[in-house]
Design an enzyme around this catalytic site. Sequence first.
Site, PDB file in Angstrom:
ATOM      1  N   PRO A   1       0.786  -1.229   0.000  1.00  0.00           N
ATOM      2  CG  PRO A   1      -0.137  -1.131   2.111  1.00  0.00           C
ATOM      3  CD  PRO A   1       0.530  -2.075   1.155  1.00  0.00           C
ATOM      4  CG  ASN A   2      -0.206   4.337   1.318  1.00  0.00           C
ATOM      5  OD1 ASN A   2      -1.205   4.848   0.805  1.00  0.00           O
ATOM      6  ND2 ASN A   2      -0.212   3.829   2.521  1.00  0.00           N
TER       7      ASN A   2
ATOM      8  NE  ARG B   1       1.251  14.746  -1.428  1.00  0.00           N
ATOM      9  CZ  ARG B   1       0.036  14.630  -0.918  1.00  0.00           C
ATOM     10  NH1 ARG B   1      -0.150  13.886   0.144  1.00  0.00           N
ATOM     11  NH2 ARG B   1      -0.981  15.250  -1.461  1.00  0.00           N
TER      12      ARG B   1
ATOM     13  CE1 TYR C   1       9.269   4.943   2.547  1.00  0.00           C
ATOM     14  CE2 TYR C   1       7.747   6.808   2.568  1.00  0.00           C
ATOM     15  CZ  TYR C   1       8.221   5.643   3.134  1.00  0.00           C
ATOM     16  OH  TYR C   1       7.664   5.167   4.291  1.00  0.00           O
TER      17      TYR C   1
ATOM     18  CG  ASN D   1       8.450  -2.318  -0.253  1.00  0.00           C
ATOM     19  OD1 ASN D   1       7.956  -2.445   0.866  1.00  0.00           O
ATOM     20  ND2 ASN D   1       9.040  -1.202  -0.657  1.00  0.00           N
TER      21      ASN D   1
ATOM     22  CB  ALA E   1       1.872  -0.092   6.139  1.00  0.00           C
TER      23      ALA E   1
ATOM     24  CG  HIS F   1       5.847  -2.639   9.791  1.00  0.00           C
ATOM     25  ND1 HIS F   1       7.156  -3.040   9.770  1.00  0.00           N
ATOM     26  CD2 HIS F   1       5.761  -1.599   8.895  1.00  0.00           C
ATOM     27  CE1 HIS F   1       7.842  -2.264   8.929  1.00  0.00           C
ATOM     28  NE2 HIS F   1       7.006  -1.388   8.384  1.00  0.00           N
TER      29      HIS F   1
ATOM     30  CD  GLU G   1      10.901  -8.034   4.899  1.00  0.00           C
ATOM     31  OE1 GLU G   1      11.179  -9.175   5.361  1.00  0.00           O
ATOM     32  OE2 GLU G   1      10.539  -7.082   5.612  1.00  0.00           O
TER      33      GLU G   1
ATOM     34  CG  HIS H   1      11.478  -2.751   3.828  1.00  0.00           C
ATOM     35  ND1 HIS H   1      10.112  -2.650   3.784  1.00  0.00           N
ATOM     36  CD2 HIS H   1      11.767  -3.928   4.419  1.00  0.00           C
ATOM     37  CE1 HIS H   1       9.588  -3.730   4.342  1.00  0.00           C
ATOM     38  NE2 HIS H   1      10.564  -4.528   4.724  1.00  0.00           N
TER      39      HIS H   1
ATOM     40  NE  ARG I   1      10.897   5.661   7.961  1.00  0.00           N
ATOM     41  CZ  ARG I   1       9.879   5.500   7.108  1.00  0.00           C
ATOM     42  NH1 ARG I   1       9.938   4.564   6.162  1.00  0.00           N
ATOM     43  NH2 ARG I   1       8.831   6.295   7.189  1.00  0.00           N
TER      44      ARG I   1
ATOM     45  NE  ARG J   1       7.902   3.877   9.493  1.00  0.00           N
ATOM     46  CZ  ARG J   1       6.741   4.056   8.845  1.00  0.00           C
ATOM     47  NH1 ARG J   1       6.288   3.140   8.028  1.00  0.00           N
ATOM     48  NH2 ARG J   1       6.047   5.173   8.997  1.00  0.00           N
TER      49      ARG J   1
HETATM   50  O1  CA2 Z   1      10.788   1.641   3.115  1.00  0.00           O
HETATM   51  C1  CA2 Z   1       9.902   0.976   2.580  1.00  0.00           C
HETATM   52  O2  CA2 Z   1       9.980   0.536   1.434  1.00  0.00           O
HETATM   53  C2  CA2 Z   1       8.601   0.710   3.348  1.00  0.00           C
HETATM   54  O3  CA2 Z   1       8.167  -0.608   3.041  1.00  0.00           O
HETATM   55  C3  CA2 Z   1       7.616   1.736   2.840  1.00  0.00           C
HETATM   56  C4  CA2 Z   1       6.275   1.715   3.576  1.00  0.00           C
HETATM   57  C5  CA2 Z   1       6.493   1.752   5.091  1.00  0.00           C
HETATM   58  O4  CA2 Z   1       5.235   1.603   5.738  1.00  0.00           O
HETATM   59  C6  CA2 Z   1       7.437   0.686   5.545  1.00  0.00           C
HETATM   60  O5  CA2 Z   1       7.619   0.803   6.945  1.00  0.00           O
HETATM   61  C7  CA2 Z   1       8.775   0.803   4.858  1.00  0.00           C
HETATM   62  C8  CA2 Z   1       5.431   2.932   3.170  1.00  0.00           C
HETATM   63  C9  CA2 Z   1       5.213   3.077   1.720  1.00  0.00           C
HETATM   64  C10 CA2 Z   1       4.511   4.391   1.510  1.00  0.00           C
HETATM   65  O6  CA2 Z   1       5.084   5.019   0.397  1.00  0.00           O
HETATM   66  C11 CA2 Z   1       4.836   6.330   0.208  1.00  0.00           C
HETATM   67  C12 CA2 Z   1       5.534   6.938  -0.806  1.00  0.00           C
HETATM   68  C13 CA2 Z   1       5.357   8.269  -1.041  1.00  0.00           C
HETATM   69  C14 CA2 Z   1       4.448   8.996  -0.290  1.00  0.00           C
HETATM   70  C15 CA2 Z   1       3.756   8.400   0.734  1.00  0.00           C
HETATM   71  C16 CA2 Z   1       3.942   7.052   0.982  1.00  0.00           C
END
Ligand code: CA2
Length: 149
Positions: A11-12, A19, A24, A75, A78, A81, A99, A101, A108, A112
């Site tokens: 997700p996301n 963003r 990221y 990947n 969220a 976790h 896996e 990330h 962080r 996480r």
């Molecule tokens: O670091 C990573 O790849 C994560 O898997 C990214 C997840 C986060 O919940 C994990 O703890 C680590 C979040 C992905 C959200 O991606 C976004 C990208 C741009 C703007 C907002 C969210």
Amino acid sequence: MSRLVYVLNGPNLNLLGKRQPEIYGRETLADIEKACRLLAGELKLDLEFHQSNREYEIIDWIHEARGRAVGLIINPAAFTHTSVAILDALNAYDGPVIEVHLSNVHKREAFRHHSYVSLRADGVIAGFGGQGYELALRRIARLIEPKAA
Ligand code: CA2
């Protein structure tokens, strides 16, 4: 023999590059897919590349990979976790699982630092941005070689 690898994104991750570039990076998921496809060509791998904001879709793709894909890169975002359901699906998949990330999750927030998916993953890559996916592809290519180590 199949040389198909599934690359699954949670997700996301569709918002990548749009963003929070300080966490990221500026690469979009489409950029990452493009780089993966280029490298897959060199490594003679075929790719299924997917992203979903829905847990069940990720689980369905893991099921689909069973008996079809030689390796899986995930990947889970969220869901890393939180999702015992994704862990259970991965436990029913036989090939190598890496896996990935983008960020270094260990630098962080404490929530996480724990990953359900790591209980199944053969390797974990964190903090290398989009390059982590390429490293994971290289690792799978190595693992599927006969007598791989
Ligand atoms: O670091 C990573 O790849 C994560 O898997 C990214 C997840 C986060 O919940 C994990 O703890 C680590 C979040 C992905 C959200 O991606 C976004 C990208 C741009 C703007 C907002 C969210």
